[in-house]
Design a protein around this motif. Sequence first.
Motif, PDB file in Angstrom:
ATOM      1  N   GLU A 151       0.834  -1.215   0.000  1.00 34.63           N
ATOM      2  CA  GLU A 151       0.000   0.000   0.000  1.00 34.63           C
ATOM      3  C   GLU A 151       0.861   1.255   0.000  1.00 34.63           C
ATOM      4  O   GLU A 151       0.519   2.263  -0.609  1.00 34.63           O
ATOM      5  CB  GLU A 151      -0.929  -0.007   1.231  1.00 34.63           C
ATOM      6  CG  GLU A 151      -2.080  -0.986   1.088  1.00 34.63           C
ATOM      7  CD  GLU A 151      -2.768  -1.332   2.408  1.00 34.63           C
ATOM      8  OE1 GLU A 151      -3.837  -1.960   2.366  1.00 34.63           O
ATOM      9  OE2 GLU A 151      -2.230  -0.996   3.495  1.00 34.63           O
ATOM     10  N   VAL A 156      -1.277   3.174  -2.341  1.00 32.35           N
ATOM     11  CA  VAL A 156      -2.739   3.088  -2.341  1.00 32.35           C
ATOM     12  C   VAL A 156      -3.314   4.290  -1.591  1.00 32.35           C
ATOM     13  O   VAL A 156      -2.752   4.730  -0.593  1.00 32.35           O
ATOM     14  CB  VAL A 156      -3.192   1.773  -1.672  1.00 32.35           C
ATOM     15  CG1 VAL A 156      -4.711   1.690  -1.624  1.00 32.35           C
ATOM     16  CG2 VAL A 156      -2.625   0.566  -2.404  1.00 32.35           C
ATOM     17  N   ASN A 157      -4.407   4.804  -2.100  1.00 35.59           N
ATOM     18  CA  ASN A 157      -5.143   5.881  -1.427  1.00 35.59           C
ATOM     19  C   ASN A 157      -6.630   5.619  -1.578  1.00 35.59           C
ATOM     20  O   ASN A 157      -7.028   4.777  -2.363  1.00 35.59           O
ATOM     21  CB  ASN A 157      -4.802   7.234  -2.060  1.00 35.59           C
ATOM     22  CG  ASN A 157      -3.401   7.683  -1.690  1.00 35.59           C
ATOM     23  OD1 ASN A 157      -3.142   8.087  -0.562  1.00 35.59           O
ATOM     24  ND2 ASN A 157      -2.483   7.573  -2.639  1.00 35.59           N
ATOM     25  N   PHE A 158      -7.438   6.372  -0.841  1.00 37.84           N
ATOM     26  CA  PHE A 158      -8.880   6.279  -1.067  1.00 37.84           C
ATOM     27  C   PHE A 158      -9.260   7.184  -2.222  1.00 37.84           C
ATOM     28  O   PHE A 158      -8.740   8.300  -2.355  1.00 37.84           O
ATOM     29  CB  PHE A 158      -9.656   6.684   0.183  1.00 37.84           C
ATOM     30  CG  PHE A 158      -9.744   5.586   1.200  1.00 37.84           C
ATOM     31  CD1 PHE A 158     -10.348   4.375   0.878  1.00 37.84           C
ATOM     32  CD2 PHE A 158      -9.234   5.755   2.482  1.00 37.84           C
ATOM     33  CE1 PHE A 158     -10.429   3.352   1.813  1.00 37.84           C
ATOM     34  CE2 PHE A 158      -9.312   4.734   3.420  1.00 37.84           C
ATOM     35  CZ  PHE A 158      -9.908   3.536   3.084  1.00 37.84           C
ATOM     36  N   LEU A 183      -9.631  -0.615   6.600  1.00 45.37           N
ATOM     37  CA  LEU A 183      -9.023  -1.420   5.539  1.00 45.37           C
ATOM     38  C   LEU A 183      -9.303  -2.898   5.768  1.00 45.37           C
ATOM     39  O   LEU A 183      -9.224  -3.704   4.848  1.00 45.37           O
ATOM     40  CB  LEU A 183      -7.506  -1.196   5.518  1.00 45.37           C
ATOM     41  CG  LEU A 183      -7.047   0.244   5.287  1.00 45.37           C
ATOM     42  CD1 LEU A 183      -5.525   0.340   5.352  1.00 45.37           C
ATOM     43  CD2 LEU A 183      -7.547   0.751   3.946  1.00 45.37           C
ATOM     44  N   ARG A 191     -17.710   2.337   1.300  1.00 45.47           N
ATOM     45  CA  ARG A 191     -16.507   3.127   1.530  1.00 45.47           C
ATOM     46  C   ARG A 191     -15.921   3.560   0.188  1.00 45.47           C
ATOM     47  O   ARG A 191     -16.249   2.978  -0.851  1.00 45.47           O
ATOM     48  CB  ARG A 191     -15.465   2.352   2.337  1.00 45.47           C
ATOM     49  CG  ARG A 191     -15.110   1.024   1.733  1.00 45.47           C
ATOM     50  CD  ARG A 191     -14.106   0.255   2.593  1.00 45.47           C
ATOM     51  NE  ARG A 191     -13.803  -0.998   1.949  1.00 45.47           N
ATOM     52  CZ  ARG A 191     -12.606  -1.584   1.943  1.00 45.47           C
ATOM     53  NH1 ARG A 191     -11.584  -1.032   2.573  1.00 45.47           N
ATOM     54  NH2 ARG A 191     -12.409  -2.728   1.323  1.00 45.47           N
ATOM     55  N   PRO A 192     -15.093   4.604   0.234  1.00 46.14           N
ATOM     56  CA  PRO A 192     -14.406   4.951  -1.010  1.00 46.14           C
ATOM     57  C   PRO A 192     -13.440   3.834  -1.359  1.00 46.14           C
ATOM     58  O   PRO A 192     -12.928   3.139  -0.479  1.00 46.14           O
ATOM     59  CB  PRO A 192     -13.661   6.240  -0.658  1.00 46.14           C
ATOM     60  CG  PRO A 192     -13.572   6.284   0.826  1.00 46.14           C
ATOM     61  CD  PRO A 192     -14.703   5.455   1.363  1.00 46.14           C
ATOM     62  N   PRO A 194     -10.288   1.870  -1.962  1.00 50.98           N
ATOM     63  CA  PRO A 194      -8.844   2.003  -1.782  1.00 50.98           C
ATOM     64  C   PRO A 194      -8.210   1.622  -3.117  1.00 50.98           C
ATOM     65  O   PRO A 194      -8.422   0.505  -3.592  1.00 50.98           O
ATOM     66  CB  PRO A 194      -8.519   0.975  -0.696  1.00 50.98           C
ATOM     67  CG  PRO A 194      -9.680   0.050  -0.625  1.00 50.98           C
ATOM     68  CD  PRO A 194     -10.838   0.648  -1.365  1.00 50.98           C
TER      69      PRO A 194
ATOM     70  N   LEU B 172     -14.036  11.336   0.970  1.00 50.24           N
ATOM     71  CA  LEU B 172     -14.860  10.847   2.063  1.00 50.24           C
ATOM     72  C   LEU B 172     -13.979  10.457   3.254  1.00 50.24           C
ATOM     73  O   LEU B 172     -14.379  10.541   4.400  1.00 50.24           O
ATOM     74  CB  LEU B 172     -15.652   9.630   1.560  1.00 50.24           C
ATOM     75  CG  LEU B 172     -16.971   9.316   2.230  1.00 50.24           C
ATOM     76  CD1 LEU B 172     -17.918  10.511   2.121  1.00 50.24           C
ATOM     77  CD2 LEU B 172     -17.616   8.093   1.556  1.00 50.24           C
ATOM     78  N   MET B 173     -12.758  10.011   2.932  1.00 47.73           N
ATOM     79  CA  MET B 173     -11.857   9.499   3.966  1.00 47.73           C
ATOM     80  C   MET B 173     -10.413   9.645   3.509  1.00 47.73           C
ATOM     81  O   MET B 173     -10.141   9.582   2.314  1.00 47.73           O
ATOM     82  CB  MET B 173     -12.097   7.986   4.111  1.00 47.73           C
ATOM     83  CG  MET B 173     -12.933   7.566   5.268  1.00 47.73           C
ATOM     84  SD  MET B 173     -13.650   5.941   4.946  1.00 47.73           S
ATOM     85  CE  MET B 173     -12.249   4.887   4.889  1.00 47.73           C
ATOM     86  N   PHE B 175      -6.492   8.050   3.642  1.00 47.52           N
ATOM     87  CA  PHE B 175      -5.911   6.720   3.794  1.00 47.52           C
ATOM     88  C   PHE B 175      -4.895   6.709   4.930  1.00 47.52           C
ATOM     89  O   PHE B 175      -4.020   7.565   4.991  1.00 47.52           O
ATOM     90  CB  PHE B 175      -5.227   6.301   2.481  1.00 47.52           C
ATOM     91  CG  PHE B 175      -4.998   4.823   2.383  1.00 47.52           C
ATOM     92  CD1 PHE B 175      -5.982   4.013   1.837  1.00 47.52           C
ATOM     93  CD2 PHE B 175      -3.821   4.244   2.813  1.00 47.52           C
ATOM     94  CE1 PHE B 175      -5.793   2.635   1.726  1.00 47.52           C
ATOM     95  CE2 PHE B 175      -3.620   2.877   2.716  1.00 47.52           C
ATOM     96  CZ  PHE B 175      -4.605   2.069   2.166  1.00 47.52           C
ATOM     97  N   HIS B 177      -1.918   5.833   5.914  1.00 46.99           N
ATOM     98  CA  HIS B 177      -0.599   5.288   5.608  1.00 46.99           C
ATOM     99  C   HIS B 177       0.223   5.156   6.878  1.00 46.99           C
ATOM    100  O   HIS B 177       0.362   6.095   7.628  1.00 46.99           O
ATOM    101  CB  HIS B 177       0.147   6.185   4.614  1.00 46.99           C
ATOM    102  CG  HIS B 177      -0.260   5.921   3.209  1.00 46.99           C
ATOM    103  ND1 HIS B 177       0.041   4.755   2.558  1.00 46.99           N
ATOM    104  CD2 HIS B 177      -0.985   6.664   2.339  1.00 46.99           C
ATOM    105  CE1 HIS B 177      -0.463   4.785   1.337  1.00 46.99           C
ATOM    106  NE2 HIS B 177      -1.095   5.933   1.169  1.00 46.99           N
TER     107      HIS B 177
END
Lengths: 560, 188
Positions: A151, A156-158, A183, A191-192, A194, B172-173, B175, B177
């Motif tokens: 990730e 990785v991001n939303f 996650l 959810r958005p 990922p 919306l959110m 991440f 990390h």
Amino acid sequence: MAKEDVIVIGSGGGGAVIAKELGEMGLKVLVLEAGPWYGNKKWQNPNLQPGAKISSTFDDLDVSLYKQLVNKYEQNMNDLVSGRFRWGPADRSRSQWFRNIKQKGMIWQSSGVGGTTQVYTANCPRAFPMAVDHVWPLSYLELIPYYEKVEDTLPVNFAPTTAKEELFYYGAKKAGWHLIPTLDVTVPGFRPQPNAILPPNNNILNPHVRLEELSWMEGCTLAGHCVNGCPHGPSMDKIAKRSTNVSYVPLALKTSNVTIRPNAFVLKIVTDIDSSEGLRAIGVVIRDTWTGEKEELQAKVVVMAAGSIESPRLWMNSGLPHNPWVGKGLVNHYMDWLTGIFAEKELMPILGSSDVNPFVGHTCGARLDYPGLGTLQTVGMSPGLTASFFGMSESGYDFLTSSMTKGRLYGDELKEVMTNYRRTLSVLVSTDDEVDPQNGITLDPLISDEHGSVPVVAYKPTKRSKRKRSELVKIAVDILYKAGAKKIIWSNWPAGNMIHMESTMRMGFVVDENCESYDVKRLYIADNSVHYNSLGGPNPTLTTQALATRTAEKLFNKYF
Amino acid sequence: MAQVDEALDLSVYEYIIWILDHSISIPIEMQLQLVHPTFSKSTAQLLDVAAAQLIQTGQVKYPLNVCAFSGGGPFASLMESDRLKAITLLERLELNLENLPSPYQNNPGLIQNMMDVLNQLTMFGHYSEWNAYGSTRLLPPESRRIEYFPPGWIEVQYPGPAFGYRDFRGYLMAFPHKRGEDSWRKRT
Ligand SMILES: Cc1cc2nc3c(=O)[nH]c(=O)nc-3n(C[C@H](O)[C@H](O)[C@H](O)COP(=O)(O)OP(=O)(O)OC[C@H]3O[C@@H](n4cnc5c(N)ncnc54)[C@H](O)[C@@H]3O)c2cc1C
Ligand code: SF4
């Protein structure tokens, strides 16, 4: 003959990852890839001329060339027979490589550096913990650090919100679902997505920066071409959609230990019998896809990452020991497809605009996860692909017209839906699909091509998978109606639509928990085929990449 | 009906023929006994067998039009809804699979698959940019050039390949990390 430390077969979802990891550990790695390489100076006309043989430096990557080749036109890029992203040789005047599929459906896979991640939509959810814990030979907890590393590396991001995600969230909330800000999914909710897409550049809303300029800057431009191939970014390693050819491949090249050879189809795994190790892999035989020349290459360890169809095919064509699970247990997330059509006046108060514009933003920006059933994802595609998805159905034509059509669209109805294309929202159903040894890959006893016997691919959902899919369809229908859809098209996709193939070389059956094969030492697998099951429904690639990262460590510790 | 006329205008049938005849390499075609006739020809024969059965068993609803398509067989002479019936017949395998041309003979899975494929190809041919390759559309892919804006895209108001869109509505959110929000940027 020069001997590599490791040969990796395939540079797609899994192969590119293990190559980069091993390269960083200091091993000499040779990646053999059957298809072309787009965006490398050594292949200026990759579909017309053989070009060079190998490339091993980051400096060979050329983003201008990439932008010229990955031109976002759907027929040019996505056509399964002649598109740049097809399962076939670099030379597009030649046919695709043949697979025998004796049922309705299509196999969507791409050859070339980056493999099928060239065309994928970059969704990177983790497996559902309940599909792994006490089921797989390893625990979910053990996977987490590897998930985190991938990730962070992709990264990785939303997904950001554009109109289609906003509409989906609106419908999901009205249907009573909650946001699950996690996650590690243990309860149902939306959810958005990922995904491995760089966040939009801060200038995305700045009218003084032209969109073309923006497409040369870092970050997603919300151009919506994820499936047609994303060419947006300032350099090859900073392209917005993180297919492995722009994420892990550049990192692999930066180690100076990794060499990649495209246009090299592996025909055979070569083995010998060692007095202490027994049967073990010592190399491969390849065929140059331009010249037809064959060559044998040796290595201390061989990693198969040819994908869920070609890895078992290669095993069987190499005459490796019979294992009843080789090729068996194929899952494909038994998918379905629903499209809602919305009226302008309904959309205005929700979106502040009269269109959804499915072609804007990430192809799959929002999802609903339901451990025990599977997942739903919003999908927005270009028009040709969108329309072609209305042409596939287990139930043929629906001759009825009501607020819901089940089956294939035709004539005036197709026309009406496509005229409303800008006001549609589509949802992909991805089922928690059950492993059944009846399903999978076998060799065709009668038909072979220049690479050996061709694979026969067969899949039939189990009763339980069917039940789960219809539960998910109901949820999708409810969300679309709650969002205000005036009409829904339920395609009832054929079972043989293969987009997420997994589990044909299962962990615990064909490979051990470190992904080394039981029957042949020094032979590892690092693609979707080692998954124990369908992960509960979430998209497979992140898990493949986490496992490939882990396998690199295990392999290194055992043999180097 | 309109759909059929427009598909003809856009010569989508040429796309389907091109794709069928380029989808399988010659050595495999030989193993499938598909060189004479070609894959597109034997597929047309398949449709004709179904159409003929429909006509012979009196299931056709509309009068035949033998001039609909020059050189066309029974399938081409059917009106649209009767053609769909012929396809449905094949899909349900309600005909003698013994009498079909190779590679469809006794190959129910392939017949059923092809009915989807024909529909999909028609739609993809119509709504993708294929027609806009104009005079180059039947050349090998590397020699094709876009000559005008694709008619299918005008029809659905798709603006075509884009550099980007400004429809950014926030997140919306964020991440979580593990190594900090900006780790990727710092490293590269
Ligand atoms: C349209 C689409 C959208 C998708 N979206 C997503 C998504 O959003 N998220 C997700 O997780 N998954 C997605 N997938 C699935 C994803 O692409 C696959 O899970 C992933 O690419 C699988 O990785 P792999 O390494 O198993 O195989 P591949 O990525 O297919 O890589 C295999 C590679 O091996 C090469 N190869 C095969 N045989 C040989 C041989 N004998 N010799 C040499 N090379 C060989 C192939 O050319 C290929 O490059 C999508 C797929 C499609 C088609
Ligand atoms: S939306 Fe997809 S294609 Fe467009 S810039 Fe973002 S990642 Fe690339």
